[in-house]
Design a protein around this motif. Structure first.
Motif, PDB file in Angstrom:
ATOM      1  N   ASP A  57       0.862  -1.179   0.000  1.00 10.96           N
ATOM      2  CA  ASP A  57       0.000   0.000   0.000  1.00 10.96           C
ATOM      3  C   ASP A  57       0.900   1.232   0.000  1.00 10.96           C
ATOM      4  O   ASP A  57       1.931   1.246   0.686  1.00 10.96           O
ATOM      5  CB  ASP A  57      -0.909   0.007   1.233  1.00 10.96           C
ATOM      6  N   CYS A  58       0.530   2.252  -0.777  1.00 13.33           N
ATOM      7  CA  CYS A  58       1.324   3.478  -0.869  1.00 13.33           C
ATOM      8  C   CYS A  58       0.478   4.663  -0.422  1.00 13.33           C
ATOM      9  O   CYS A  58      -0.649   4.842  -0.896  1.00 13.33           O
ATOM     10  CB  CYS A  58       1.809   3.704  -2.300  1.00 13.33           C
ATOM     11  N   ILE A  59       1.037   5.453   0.473  1.00 14.18           N
ATOM     12  CA  ILE A  59       0.348   6.630   0.998  1.00 14.18           C
ATOM     13  C   ILE A  59       1.226   7.848   0.765  1.00 14.18           C
ATOM     14  O   ILE A  59       2.386   7.885   1.202  1.00 14.18           O
ATOM     15  CB  ILE A  59       0.043   6.464   2.499  1.00 14.18           C
ATOM     16  N   ALA A  60       0.687   8.834   0.061  1.00 11.87           N
ATOM     17  CA  ALA A  60       1.427  10.071  -0.203  1.00 11.87           C
ATOM     18  C   ALA A  60       1.247  11.009   0.986  1.00 11.87           C
ATOM     19  O   ALA A  60       0.141  11.456   1.288  1.00 11.87           O
ATOM     20  CB  ALA A  60       0.914  10.725  -1.487  1.00 11.87           C
ATOM     21  N   HIS A  61       2.354  11.298   1.654  1.00  6.20           N
ATOM     22  CA  HIS A  61       2.296  12.171   2.828  1.00  6.20           C
ATOM     23  C   HIS A  61       3.703  12.623   3.186  1.00  6.20           C
ATOM     24  O   HIS A  61       4.674  11.905   2.954  1.00  6.20           O
ATOM     25  CB  HIS A  61       1.677  11.425   4.021  1.00  6.20           C
ATOM     26  N   ASP A  62       3.801  13.814   3.749  1.00  6.48           N
ATOM     27  CA  ASP A  62       5.075  14.375   4.179  1.00  6.48           C
ATOM     28  C   ASP A  62       5.255  14.103   5.671  1.00  6.48           C
ATOM     29  O   ASP A  62       4.398  14.491   6.481  1.00  6.48           O
ATOM     30  CB  ASP A  62       5.085  15.880   3.909  1.00  6.48           C
ATOM     31  N   VAL A  63       6.361  13.456   6.044  1.00  8.01           N
ATOM     32  CA  VAL A  63       6.545  13.065   7.446  1.00  8.01           C
ATOM     33  C   VAL A  63       6.744  14.252   8.377  1.00  8.01           C
ATOM     34  O   VAL A  63       6.669  14.088   9.600  1.00  8.01           O
ATOM     35  CB  VAL A  63       7.734  12.088   7.623  1.00  8.01           C
ATOM     36  N   THR A  64       6.988  15.449   7.833  1.00  8.84           N
ATOM     37  CA  THR A  64       7.104  16.614   8.718  1.00  8.84           C
ATOM     38  C   THR A  64       5.747  17.027   9.254  1.00  8.84           C
ATOM     39  O   THR A  64       5.675  17.775  10.242  1.00  8.84           O
ATOM     40  CB  THR A  64       7.743  17.813   7.990  1.00  8.84           C
ATOM     41  N   GLU A  65       4.667  16.573   8.630  1.00  8.25           N
ATOM     42  CA  GLU A  65       3.303  16.871   9.072  1.00  8.25           C
ATOM     43  C   GLU A  65       2.787  15.746   9.960  1.00  8.25           C
ATOM     44  O   GLU A  65       3.274  14.609   9.883  1.00  8.25           O
ATOM     45  CB  GLU A  65       2.377  17.046   7.865  1.00  8.25           C
ATOM     46  N   LEU A  67       1.051  12.579  11.239  1.00  9.22           N
ATOM     47  CA  LEU A  67       0.766  11.398  10.436  1.00  9.22           C
ATOM     48  C   LEU A  67      -0.737  11.218  10.263  1.00  9.22           C
ATOM     49  O   LEU A  67      -1.510  11.435  11.198  1.00  9.22           O
ATOM     50  CB  LEU A  67       1.379  10.160  11.083  1.00  9.22           C
ATOM     51  N   PRO A  68      -1.172  10.796   9.071  1.00 12.24           N
ATOM     52  CA  PRO A  68      -2.607  10.648   8.809  1.00 12.24           C
ATOM     53  C   PRO A  68      -3.183   9.408   9.469  1.00 12.24           C
ATOM     54  O   PRO A  68      -2.454   8.488   9.862  1.00 12.24           O
ATOM     55  CB  PRO A  68      -2.653  10.538   7.283  1.00 12.24           C
ATOM     56  N   ALA A  69      -4.511   9.357   9.536  1.00  8.42           N
ATOM     57  CA  ALA A  69      -5.201   8.218  10.149  1.00  8.42           C
ATOM     58  C   ALA A  69      -4.910   6.926   9.384  1.00  8.42           C
ATOM     59  O   ALA A  69      -4.943   5.838   9.971  1.00  8.42           O
ATOM     60  CB  ALA A  69      -6.703   8.483  10.195  1.00  8.42           C
ATOM     61  N   ALA A  70      -4.627   7.054   8.081  1.00  6.05           N
ATOM     62  CA  ALA A  70      -4.299   5.860   7.303  1.00  6.05           C
ATOM     63  C   ALA A  70      -3.031   5.176   7.821  1.00  6.05           C
ATOM     64  O   ALA A  70      -2.816   3.990   7.560  1.00  6.05           O
ATOM     65  CB  ALA A  70      -4.125   6.233   5.827  1.00  6.05           C
ATOM     66  N   ILE A  71      -2.220   5.924   8.558  1.00  5.10           N
ATOM     67  CA  ILE A  71      -1.026   5.363   9.196  1.00  5.10           C
ATOM     68  C   ILE A  71      -1.279   5.073  10.664  1.00  5.10           C
ATOM     69  O   ILE A  71      -1.047   3.963  11.145  1.00  5.10           O
ATOM     70  CB  ILE A  71       0.179   6.316   9.049  1.00  5.10           C
ATOM     71  N   THR A  72      -1.742   6.058  11.399  1.00  3.89           N
ATOM     72  CA  THR A  72      -1.918   5.882  12.852  1.00  3.89           C
ATOM     73  C   THR A  72      -3.010   4.878  13.179  1.00  3.89           C
ATOM     74  O   THR A  72      -3.030   4.318  14.277  1.00  3.89           O
ATOM     75  CB  THR A  72      -2.235   7.224  13.517  1.00  3.89           C
ATOM     76  N   GLY A  73      -3.927   4.637  12.229  1.00  2.84           N
ATOM     77  CA  GLY A  73      -5.006   3.682  12.474  1.00  2.84           C
ATOM     78  C   GLY A  73      -4.620   2.243  12.218  1.00  2.84           C
ATOM     79  O   GLY A  73      -5.445   1.340  12.390  1.00  2.84           O
ATOM     80  N   ARG A  74      -3.399   2.016  11.802  1.00  2.00           N
ATOM     81  CA  ARG A  74      -2.923   0.652  11.583  1.00  2.00           C
ATOM     82  C   ARG A  74      -1.888   0.293  12.643  1.00  2.00           C
ATOM     83  O   ARG A  74      -1.320   1.160  13.291  1.00  2.00           O
ATOM     84  CB  ARG A  74      -2.285   0.515  10.201  1.00  2.00           C
ATOM     85  N   SER A  75      -1.637  -0.983  12.762  1.00  2.00           N
ATOM     86  CA  SER A  75      -0.575  -1.428  13.668  1.00  2.00           C
ATOM     87  C   SER A  75       0.602  -1.901  12.825  1.00  2.00           C
ATOM     88  O   SER A  75       0.428  -2.553  11.801  1.00  2.00           O
ATOM     89  CB  SER A  75      -1.066  -2.560  14.567  1.00  2.00           C
ATOM     90  N   PHE A  76       1.798  -1.540  13.266  1.00  2.00           N
ATOM     91  CA  PHE A  76       3.022  -1.920  12.577  1.00  2.00           C
ATOM     92  C   PHE A  76       3.950  -2.641  13.539  1.00  2.00           C
ATOM     93  O   PHE A  76       4.054  -2.277  14.715  1.00  2.00           O
ATOM     94  CB  PHE A  76       3.728  -0.690  12.011  1.00  2.00           C
ATOM     95  N   SER A  77       4.654  -3.637  13.027  1.00  2.00           N
ATOM     96  CA  SER A  77       5.651  -4.327  13.846  1.00  2.00           C
ATOM     97  C   SER A  77       7.023  -3.690  13.685  1.00  2.00           C
ATOM     98  O   SER A  77       7.853  -3.752  14.596  1.00  2.00           O
ATOM     99  CB  SER A  77       5.713  -5.806  13.454  1.00  2.00           C
ATOM    100  N   HIS A  78       7.260  -3.070  12.526  1.00  2.00           N
ATOM    101  CA  HIS A  78       8.560  -2.482  12.217  1.00  2.00           C
ATOM    102  C   HIS A  78       8.372  -1.198  11.437  1.00  2.00           C
ATOM    103  O   HIS A  78       7.481  -1.115  10.588  1.00  2.00           O
ATOM    104  CB  HIS A  78       9.422  -3.444  11.398  1.00  2.00           C
ATOM    105  N   LEU A 109       7.704   9.678  13.533  1.00  5.71           N
ATOM    106  CA  LEU A 109       7.796   8.233  13.364  1.00  5.71           C
ATOM    107  C   LEU A 109       8.203   7.540  14.658  1.00  5.71           C
ATOM    108  O   LEU A 109       7.749   6.424  14.945  1.00  5.71           O
ATOM    109  CB  LEU A 109       8.783   7.905  12.249  1.00  5.71           C
ATOM    110  N   LEU A 110       9.033   8.186  15.467  1.00  4.51           N
ATOM    111  CA  LEU A 110       9.392   7.611  16.764  1.00  4.51           C
ATOM    112  C   LEU A 110       8.176   7.555  17.691  1.00  4.51           C
ATOM    113  O   LEU A 110       7.988   6.572  18.430  1.00  4.51           O
ATOM    114  CB  LEU A 110      10.510   8.424  17.408  1.00  4.51           C
ATOM    115  N   ARG A 111       7.356   8.578  17.666  1.00  3.45           N
ATOM    116  CA  ARG A 111       6.135   8.556  18.490  1.00  3.45           C
ATOM    117  C   ARG A 111       5.176   7.464  18.031  1.00  3.45           C
ATOM    118  O   ARG A 111       4.492   6.836  18.845  1.00  3.45           O
ATOM    119  CB  ARG A 111       5.460   9.928  18.452  1.00  3.45           C
ATOM    120  N   LEU A 112       5.128   7.234  16.713  1.00  5.21           N
ATOM    121  CA  LEU A 112       4.310   6.128  16.211  1.00  5.21           C
ATOM    122  C   LEU A 112       4.872   4.801  16.709  1.00  5.21           C
ATOM    123  O   LEU A 112       4.112   3.922  17.143  1.00  5.21           O
ATOM    124  CB  LEU A 112       4.287   6.162  14.685  1.00  5.21           C
ATOM    125  N   ALA A 113       6.189   4.644  16.645  1.00  5.50           N
ATOM    126  CA  ALA A 113       6.814   3.417  17.147  1.00  5.50           C
ATOM    127  C   ALA A 113       6.537   3.230  18.624  1.00  5.50           C
ATOM    128  O   ALA A 113       6.272   2.116  19.092  1.00  5.50           O
ATOM    129  CB  ALA A 113       8.323   3.458  16.885  1.00  5.50           C
TER     130      ALA A 113
END
Length: 342
Positions: A57-65, A67-78, A109-113
């Protein structure tokens, strides 16, 4: 940790040169991969051969902003953080954004981790060593970096990103891995990347004068992207105590002039060589000490420069719309497999 078949991996900067090669490897290993990229320097076509996979899956987004729900609403292992331009022309084009990508992007990204208890890998750089006074460069060398020069947005940005990563780790907020990447080359580099390998190959293929900076005696150590990706995957999988930063690069040092001679021979190009002034703060010598990677990861580069160039030149020839020179020599690498639709 979960088995690879059940992993969901976020690759920030996944449409870039190294990121897309990493995504190909992760998909081949059975992971579900989510790419996060603002496509400032990443290229959508780098992922075209992978888009048939239902696990991408590809999501267009700038990491300086935020993070969108399409990212924060999922769980990641890595989470792999490769989100930053890496060539001087690209990161100097918008130095403010480069610095913020390193700092704010890393924090997001660290806060997401932290929130998801995902393992986080930061792709740092050999540029943290600056124009080194110690050779080869070991991870405990603190560098010789200008904090005010035109490269500082990237050099100091990555140093700050490392600071954030290790502070999160020390405070138990995230499990962190940090690699310092040395010069890397291979398929999916942008022909207009501006770094020495892409410049020299493209100029040789098109018959343009080959530009070198300084007298060509400055050294680099070139690592093929397949070797680098193997190091990234091993570093992410490392289960020991916090090892600190780990150099990933090829310790076989050669001069820029030597690189030019090899490319001219392999392409059978008659391009002349012209010299330009050495850019400000450009390192004179660059060679990684990879003893830590060998000891912790059992990793060392396997692709020799000649072998790697033979696999890379046809890629640039195709990108430039010219007939591939592959018939002139046999590649020592197996053909790169394309992931079929599943």
């Amino acid at each position: 940790m979960a088995s690879r078949a059940r992993e969901r991996v976020l690759v920030a900067g996944g449409a870039g040169f190294i990121g897309s090669n990493l995504c190909e490897r992760l998909l081949g290993d059975g992971a579900e991969v989510v790419v996060l990229d603002n496509f400032q320097t990443g290229r959508p076509e780098n992922l075209d051969h992978l888009r048939g996979s239902p696990r991408l899956d590809c999501i267009a987004h700038d990491v300086t902003e935020p993070l969108p729900a399409a990212i924060t609403g999922r769980s990641f292992s890595h989470i792999y953080n490769l989100a930053c331009p890496a060539s001087p022309p690209a990161y100097q084009a918008d130095p403010e954004h480069t610095l913020l990508t390193c700092v704010l992007g890393s924090r997001n990204l660290l806060r997401l981790a932290e929130a998801q208890r995902a393992r986080y890998l930061l792709s740092s750089t050999s540029e943290v060593y600056g124009d080194p006074e110690v050779h080869p460069q070991r991870e405990d060398y603190r560098g010789w970096v200008s904090c005010t020069g035109p490269r500082a947005c990237y050099d100091e940005g990555k140093r700050a990103a490392e600071t954030l990563a290790f502070d999160f780790d020390r405070m138990g907020r995230a499990e962190v891995r940090v690699v310092r990447i040395f010069n890397t080359y291979g398929p999916r580099m942008d022909p207009e990347d501006g770094r020495v390998v892409s410049n020299v190959i493209c100029q040789a293929l098109t018959g343009q004068p080959i530009t070198i900076y300084g007298d060509g005696s400055q050294t680099r150590s070139f690592c093929h992207v397949d070797d680098l990706v193997e190091g990234l995957v091993r570093m992410m999988a490392y289960e020991g105590l916090q090892p600190g930063p780990v150099n990933l690069g090829n310790p076989n040092e050669l001069t820029v002039s030597d690189l030019v001679e090899r490319v001219l021979r392999l392409t059978r190009s008659g391009s002349p060589v012209t010299a330009l002034p050495l850019p400000q703060d450009d390192p004179r010598r660059r060679k990684p000490d990879i003893a830590r990677a060998r000891a912790l990861l059992g990793w060392a580069p396997r692709v020799g420069l000649e072998e790697g160039l033979k696999a890379t030149i046809p890629y640039f020839a195709a990108e430039l719309g010219r007939e591939s020179p592959a018939f002139r020599f046999g590649s020592g690498l197996a053909p790169r497999e394309v992931l079929a639709a599943e």
